[in-house]
Design a protein around this motif. Sequence first.
Motif, PDB file in Angstrom:
ATOM      1  N   ALA A 129     -16.051  -2.739   5.611  1.00  0.00           N
ATOM      2  CA  ALA A 129     -16.751  -2.547   6.879  1.00  0.00           C
ATOM      3  C   ALA A 129     -15.801  -2.071   7.982  1.00  0.00           C
ATOM      4  O   ALA A 129     -16.165  -1.222   8.802  1.00  0.00           O
ATOM      5  CB  ALA A 129     -17.437  -3.845   7.303  1.00  0.00           C
ATOM      6  N   ARG A 130     -14.598  -2.601   8.001  1.00  0.00           N
ATOM      7  CA  ARG A 130     -13.693  -2.316   9.117  1.00  0.00           C
ATOM      8  C   ARG A 130     -12.920  -1.008   8.973  1.00  0.00           C
ATOM      9  O   ARG A 130     -12.773  -0.267   9.950  1.00  0.00           O
ATOM     10  CB  ARG A 130     -12.719  -3.475   9.288  1.00  0.00           C
ATOM     11  N   ILE A 131     -12.393  -0.736   7.779  1.00  0.00           N
ATOM     12  CA  ILE A 131     -11.550   0.455   7.629  1.00  0.00           C
ATOM     13  C   ILE A 131     -12.057   1.403   6.543  1.00  0.00           C
ATOM     14  O   ILE A 131     -11.399   2.402   6.237  1.00  0.00           O
ATOM     15  CB  ILE A 131     -10.078   0.087   7.355  1.00  0.00           C
ATOM     16  N   GLY A 132     -13.197   1.076   5.947  1.00  0.00           N
ATOM     17  CA  GLY A 132     -13.763   1.949   4.929  1.00  0.00           C
ATOM     18  C   GLY A 132     -13.074   1.865   3.585  1.00  0.00           C
ATOM     19  O   GLY A 132     -13.269   2.742   2.736  1.00  0.00           O
TER      20      GLY A 132
ATOM     21  N   LEU B 157       0.837  -1.187   0.000  1.00  0.00           N
ATOM     22  CA  LEU B 157       0.000   0.000   0.000  1.00  0.00           C
ATOM     23  C   LEU B 157       0.873   1.237   0.000  1.00  0.00           C
ATOM     24  O   LEU B 157       2.082   1.165   0.256  1.00  0.00           O
ATOM     25  CB  LEU B 157      -0.959   0.006   1.185  1.00  0.00           C
ATOM     26  N   VAL B 158       0.260   2.371  -0.288  1.00  0.00           N
ATOM     27  CA  VAL B 158       0.973   3.643  -0.272  1.00  0.00           C
ATOM     28  C   VAL B 158       1.279   4.020   1.173  1.00  0.00           C
ATOM     29  O   VAL B 158       0.459   3.817   2.076  1.00  0.00           O
ATOM     30  CB  VAL B 158       0.136   4.738  -0.975  1.00  0.00           C
ATOM     31  N   GLU B 159       2.462   4.567   1.382  1.00  0.00           N
ATOM     32  CA  GLU B 159       2.897   4.917   2.738  1.00  0.00           C
ATOM     33  C   GLU B 159       1.979   5.959   3.373  1.00  0.00           C
ATOM     34  O   GLU B 159       1.282   6.703   2.695  1.00  0.00           O
ATOM     35  CB  GLU B 159       4.338   5.424   2.724  1.00  0.00           C
ATOM     36  N   GLY B 160       2.013   5.944   4.704  1.00  0.00           N
ATOM     37  CA  GLY B 160       1.280   6.957   5.445  1.00  0.00           C
ATOM     38  C   GLY B 160       0.102   6.444   6.244  1.00  0.00           C
ATOM     39  O   GLY B 160      -0.552   7.213   6.932  1.00  0.00           O
ATOM     40  N   GLN B 161      -0.151   5.153   6.201  1.00  0.00           N
ATOM     41  CA  GLN B 161      -1.267   4.602   6.974  1.00  0.00           C
ATOM     42  C   GLN B 161      -0.812   4.291   8.401  1.00  0.00           C
ATOM     43  O   GLN B 161       0.352   3.976   8.638  1.00  0.00           O
ATOM     44  CB  GLN B 161      -1.826   3.348   6.303  1.00  0.00           C
ATOM     45  N   SER B 162      -1.744   4.328   9.311  1.00  0.00           N
ATOM     46  CA  SER B 162      -1.429   4.083  10.723  1.00  0.00           C
ATOM     47  C   SER B 162      -1.150   2.594  10.976  1.00  0.00           C
ATOM     48  O   SER B 162      -1.577   1.732  10.208  1.00  0.00           O
ATOM     49  CB  SER B 162      -2.607   4.514  11.600  1.00  0.00           C
ATOM     50  N   PRO B 163      -0.459   2.297  12.074  1.00  0.00           N
ATOM     51  CA  PRO B 163      -0.261   0.900  12.447  1.00  0.00           C
ATOM     52  C   PRO B 163      -1.597   0.169  12.626  1.00  0.00           C
ATOM     53  O   PRO B 163      -1.718  -1.009  12.268  1.00  0.00           O
ATOM     54  CB  PRO B 163       0.503   0.975  13.766  1.00  0.00           C
ATOM     55  N   GLU B 164      -2.605   0.852  13.145  1.00  0.00           N
ATOM     56  CA  GLU B 164      -3.923   0.230  13.342  1.00  0.00           C
ATOM     57  C   GLU B 164      -4.561  -0.143  12.001  1.00  0.00           C
ATOM     58  O   GLU B 164      -5.189  -1.196  11.885  1.00  0.00           O
ATOM     59  CB  GLU B 164      -4.844   1.175  14.120  1.00  0.00           C
ATOM     60  N   TYR B 165      -4.393   0.703  11.009  1.00  0.00           N
ATOM     61  CA  TYR B 165      -4.912   0.449   9.663  1.00  0.00           C
ATOM     62  C   TYR B 165      -4.244  -0.795   9.076  1.00  0.00           C
ATOM     63  O   TYR B 165      -4.921  -1.691   8.562  1.00  0.00           O
ATOM     64  CB  TYR B 165      -4.643   1.676   8.784  1.00  0.00           C
ATOM     65  N   ARG B 166      -2.919  -0.861   9.182  1.00  0.00           N
ATOM     66  CA  ARG B 166      -2.181  -2.008   8.645  1.00  0.00           C
ATOM     67  C   ARG B 166      -2.557  -3.288   9.391  1.00  0.00           C
ATOM     68  O   ARG B 166      -2.752  -4.337   8.773  1.00  0.00           O
ATOM     69  CB  ARG B 166      -0.682  -1.735   8.698  1.00  0.00           C
ATOM     70  N   THR B 167      -2.687  -3.200  10.701  1.00  0.00           N
ATOM     71  CA  THR B 167      -3.087  -4.372  11.490  1.00  0.00           C
ATOM     72  C   THR B 167      -4.484  -4.832  11.105  1.00  0.00           C
ATOM     73  O   THR B 167      -4.737  -6.035  10.978  1.00  0.00           O
ATOM     74  CB  THR B 167      -3.020  -4.055  12.994  1.00  0.00           C
ATOM     75  N   ALA B 168      -5.394  -3.904  10.905  1.00  0.00           N
ATOM     76  CA  ALA B 168      -6.756  -4.257  10.508  1.00  0.00           C
ATOM     77  C   ALA B 168      -6.751  -5.011   9.180  1.00  0.00           C
ATOM     78  O   ALA B 168      -7.499  -5.983   9.008  1.00  0.00           O
ATOM     79  CB  ALA B 168      -7.629  -3.008  10.410  1.00  0.00           C
ATOM     80  N   ILE B 169      -5.914  -4.589   8.254  1.00  0.00           N
ATOM     81  CA  ILE B 169      -5.832  -5.297   6.978  1.00  0.00           C
ATOM     82  C   ILE B 169      -5.367  -6.730   7.193  1.00  0.00           C
ATOM     83  O   ILE B 169      -5.981  -7.668   6.684  1.00  0.00           O
ATOM     84  CB  ILE B 169      -4.924  -4.553   5.982  1.00  0.00           C
TER      85      ILE B 169
END
Length: 126
Positions: free
Chosen positions: A95-98, A8-20
């Motif tokens: 549903a989880r991260i939009g 993915l493109v840089e700049g996402q939060s650790p929570e976003y990456r974990t959710a994926i």
Amino acid sequence: MPIVRIDLVEGQSPEYRTAITEEVYKAMTTALNVPANDRFMVVSEHKASDFVADPTYLGIERSPQCVMVQITLNVGRDVDMKRTFYKALADGLHARIGLRREDLFINLVEVAKENWSFGNGIAQYA
């Protein structure tokens, strides 16, 4: 036995990456019959200039927030299982991260069981 690569493109939060990673694992275990605890994943972020996802290929309107998921797994799942997986993952991430369903690119790479070593220099499934 899958190994998952998420780009993915840089700049996402650790929570976003974990959710994926959690949604990929959930979809694999429910739709592809991947065993519990069979979790091997790498998440890589890239500069926007190093991440190319055609914005209109096949008439699908992708945004710069596209996420690529590539899974190497044992051969043997039928087309219906794969379709169920694709939908489950797209729906789960939406549903989880939009994440827009249009922004999820999935590639499955099937290999024979003898192509794995989980450690100790042994082909555990050969």
